[in-house]
Design a protein around this motif. Structure first.
Motif, mmCIF file in Angstrom:
data_model
loop_
_atom_site.group_PDB
_atom_site.id
_atom_site.type_symbol
_atom_site.label_atom_id
_atom_site.label_comp_id
_atom_site.label_asym_id
_atom_site.label_seq_id
_atom_site.Cartn_x
_atom_site.Cartn_y
_atom_site.Cartn_z
ATOM 1 N N THR A 139 52.332 40.024 29.621
ATOM 2 C CA THR A 139 51.991 40.939 28.385
ATOM 3 C C THR A 139 52.376 42.232 28.475
ATOM 4 N N ILE A 140 52.667 42.776 29.527
ATOM 5 C CA ILE A 140 53.358 44.352 29.266
ATOM 6 C C ILE A 140 55.034 43.912 29.161
ATOM 7 N N GLU A 141 55.591 42.940 29.634
ATOM 8 C CA GLU A 141 57.071 42.818 29.636
ATOM 9 C C GLU A 141 57.261 42.298 28.294
ATOM 10 N N THR A 142 56.276 41.662 27.465
ATOM 11 C CA THR A 142 56.674 41.024 26.328
ATOM 12 C C THR A 142 56.106 42.159 24.984
ATOM 13 N N HIS A 143 55.017 42.677 25.431
ATOM 14 C CA HIS A 143 54.388 43.679 24.187
ATOM 15 C C HIS A 143 54.507 45.108 24.447
ATOM 16 N N ARG A 144 54.846 45.246 25.403
ATOM 17 C CA ARG A 144 55.107 46.814 26.066
ATOM 18 C C ARG A 144 53.877 47.635 25.532
ATOM 19 N N PRO A 145 52.976 47.558 25.935
ATOM 20 C CA PRO A 145 51.932 48.503 25.439
ATOM 21 C C PRO A 145 52.044 49.900 26.380
ATOM 22 N N THR A 146 51.634 50.850 25.823
ATOM 23 C CA THR A 146 51.440 52.063 26.699
ATOM 24 C C THR A 146 50.264 52.100 27.597
ATOM 25 N N ASP B 49 46.107 35.755 30.510
ATOM 26 C CA ASP B 49 45.487 34.509 29.865
ATOM 27 C C ASP B 49 44.561 34.897 28.752
ATOM 28 N N VAL B 50 44.316 36.125 28.317
ATOM 29 C CA VAL B 50 43.381 36.572 27.386
ATOM 30 C C VAL B 50 43.943 35.996 25.920
ATOM 31 N N GLU B 51 42.855 35.559 25.316
ATOM 32 C CA GLU B 51 43.297 34.711 23.942
ATOM 33 C C GLU B 51 42.902 35.972 22.835
ATOM 34 N N ALA B 52 43.692 36.978 22.411
ATOM 35 C CA ALA B 52 43.140 38.103 21.673
ATOM 36 C C ALA B 52 44.365 38.558 21.260
ATOM 37 N N PRO B 53 44.527 39.592 20.322
ATOM 38 C CA PRO B 53 45.577 40.042 19.801
ATOM 39 C C PRO B 53 46.364 40.871 21.136
ATOM 40 N N PRO B 54 47.538 41.159 21.485
ATOM 41 C CA PRO B 54 48.009 41.709 22.326
ATOM 42 C C PRO B 54 47.702 43.237 22.176
ATOM 43 N N PRO B 55 47.496 43.936 23.426
ATOM 44 C CA PRO B 55 47.662 45.421 23.298
ATOM 45 C C PRO B 55 48.771 46.280 22.943
ATOM 46 N N ASP B 56 48.495 47.208 22.079
ATOM 47 C CA ASP B 56 49.539 48.342 22.014
ATOM 48 C C ASP B 56 49.171 49.525 22.996
ATOM 49 N N HIS B 57 47.829 49.532 23.479
ATOM 50 C CA HIS B 57 47.736 50.587 24.456
ATOM 51 C C HIS B 57 46.561 49.791 25.601
ATOM 52 N N LEU B 58 46.928 50.076 26.588
ATOM 53 C CA LEU B 58 46.273 49.510 27.961
ATOM 54 C C LEU B 58 45.623 50.485 28.718
ATOM 55 N N LYS B 59 44.403 50.767 28.832
ATOM 56 C CA LYS B 59 43.610 51.893 29.810
ATOM 57 C C LYS B 59 43.220 51.260 30.985
ATOM 58 N N THR C 273 27.432 40.601 43.504
ATOM 59 C CA THR C 273 27.203 39.438 42.408
ATOM 60 C C THR C 273 28.611 38.766 42.198
ATOM 61 N N THR C 274 28.640 37.297 41.988
ATOM 62 C CA THR C 274 29.814 36.740 41.489
ATOM 63 C C THR C 274 29.748 36.804 39.870
ATOM 64 N N VAL C 275 31.045 37.317 39.452
ATOM 65 C CA VAL C 275 31.535 37.553 38.129
ATOM 66 C C VAL C 275 32.562 36.753 37.556
ATOM 67 N N PRO C 276 32.660 36.596 36.315
ATOM 68 C CA PRO C 276 34.087 36.042 35.916
ATOM 69 C C PRO C 276 35.258 37.138 35.861
ATOM 70 N N ILE C 277 36.422 36.605 36.168
ATOM 71 C CA ILE C 277 37.578 37.322 36.248
ATOM 72 C C ILE C 277 38.487 36.801 35.454
ATOM 73 N N VAL C 278 39.569 37.586 34.804
ATOM 74 C CA VAL C 278 40.598 36.969 33.870
ATOM 75 C C VAL C 278 41.775 37.785 34.237
ATOM 76 N N ARG C 279 42.906 36.999 34.059
ATOM 77 C CA ARG C 279 44.214 37.448 34.109
ATOM 78 C C ARG C 279 44.467 38.013 32.403
ATOM 79 N N LEU C 280 44.895 39.162 32.125
ATOM 80 C CA LEU C 280 45.447 39.600 30.701
ATOM 81 C C LEU C 280 46.183 38.575 30.130
ATOM 82 N N LEU D 225 47.557 44.918 36.866
ATOM 83 C CA LEU D 225 48.799 45.002 36.559
ATOM 84 C C LEU D 225 49.632 43.676 36.899
ATOM 85 N N GLU D 226 49.161 43.104 37.977
ATOM 86 C CA GLU D 226 50.056 41.881 38.541
ATOM 87 C C GLU D 226 49.560 40.612 37.541
#
Length: 249
Positions: free
Chosen positions: A200-207, A173-183, A164-171, A194-195
């Protein structure tokens, strides 16, 4: 004789898995029983028949590391064990759960609702990758194996049941509070996730909590080696757990 026994054993295992997933579907469809679960020292309920993944070391690491009002991105949330446990750990924690499988995401919503966690969990129906747009998702006869990689969706003795065709997004590009934890648990699509989250990772440095699953590329080290190299340059340390890796800034 040994090969016959091995085939018979595998057939029994396959039948058990398929029966379990059918039971899981029925329980969610009719909302028969949201059984109590305990994971990482907290309690919640879900329509998942068994407490699968509730003893994951990766889940324990996530919940034990949560601080006040922190944000968790659960990428590959499935029916929500990590999402629900994180939300139950602290009332001020916010979870953004990504699950692209159209059927499984409805199960996730049901499990969030039966715990009254709607105020702290946002369910998003996108997949996550290295571009924003749409992509082909391969649904699996084992619900938790659904993947953007067909080999992963057909791992073990599972089958691809449909695409099935589904939407996909780069993190990024996500308009939301940035993560402190990324599972991340995305059945072989982890490098793409990750790419698409580099900024997001470089700027906000989540675990980062990462469970590798690679079939098409010839082994789990394909993802892990790349990820360790990438995060090492950003000053992250790596810890190996039973289900995967924790990378802490």
């Amino acid at each position: 004789m040994a090969s016959i026994i091995a085939c018979a054993r595998q057939a029994i295992i396959d039948a058990a898995y398929r029966s379990y997933y059918r039971l899981n579907d029925l329980n969610h469809e009719h909302e028969i029983w949201a059984s109590p679960k305990r994971a990482a020292g907290v309690r919640f309920r879900s329509y998942e028949p068994l407490p699968r993944h509730c003893r994951d070391e990766l889940l324990e690491a996530l919940c034990s590391g949560l601080g006040p009002a922190e944000v968790v991105y659960d990428v590959g949330a499935n029916t929500g064990v990590y999402t629900l446990a994180a939300a139950a750990t602290r009332p001020d924690v916010r979870v953004i759960a990504f699950e692209p499988d159209p059927r499984v995401v409805e199960h996730l919503r049901q499990n969030v609702a039966c715990n009254s966690f709607e105020d702290r969990v946002t369910v998003r129906t996108e997949g996550v990758g290295d571009e924003t747009g749409t992509a082909t998702f391969h649904r699996s006869s084992y619900d938790e194996l659904g993947s953007f990689r067909p080999g992963n969706a057909a791992a073990w003795t599972a089958d691809v049941t449909e695409t099935t065709t589904v939407p996909i997004v780069r993190l990024d590009d996500v308009e939301a509070p940035p993560p402190d934890h990324l599972k991340i648990d995305v059945e072989g699509f982890g490098r793409e996730v990750l790419e698409g989250a580099a900024e997001t990772i470089e700027t906000h440095r989540p675990t980062v909590y990462f469970e590798p699953h690679v079939v098409d590329a010839g082994g789990t080290d394909y993802e892990v080696d790349w990820l360790r190299d990438r995060l090492d340059t950003l000053g992250y340390g790596a810890e190996r757990l039973a289900e995967g890796w924790v990378f802490r800034p």
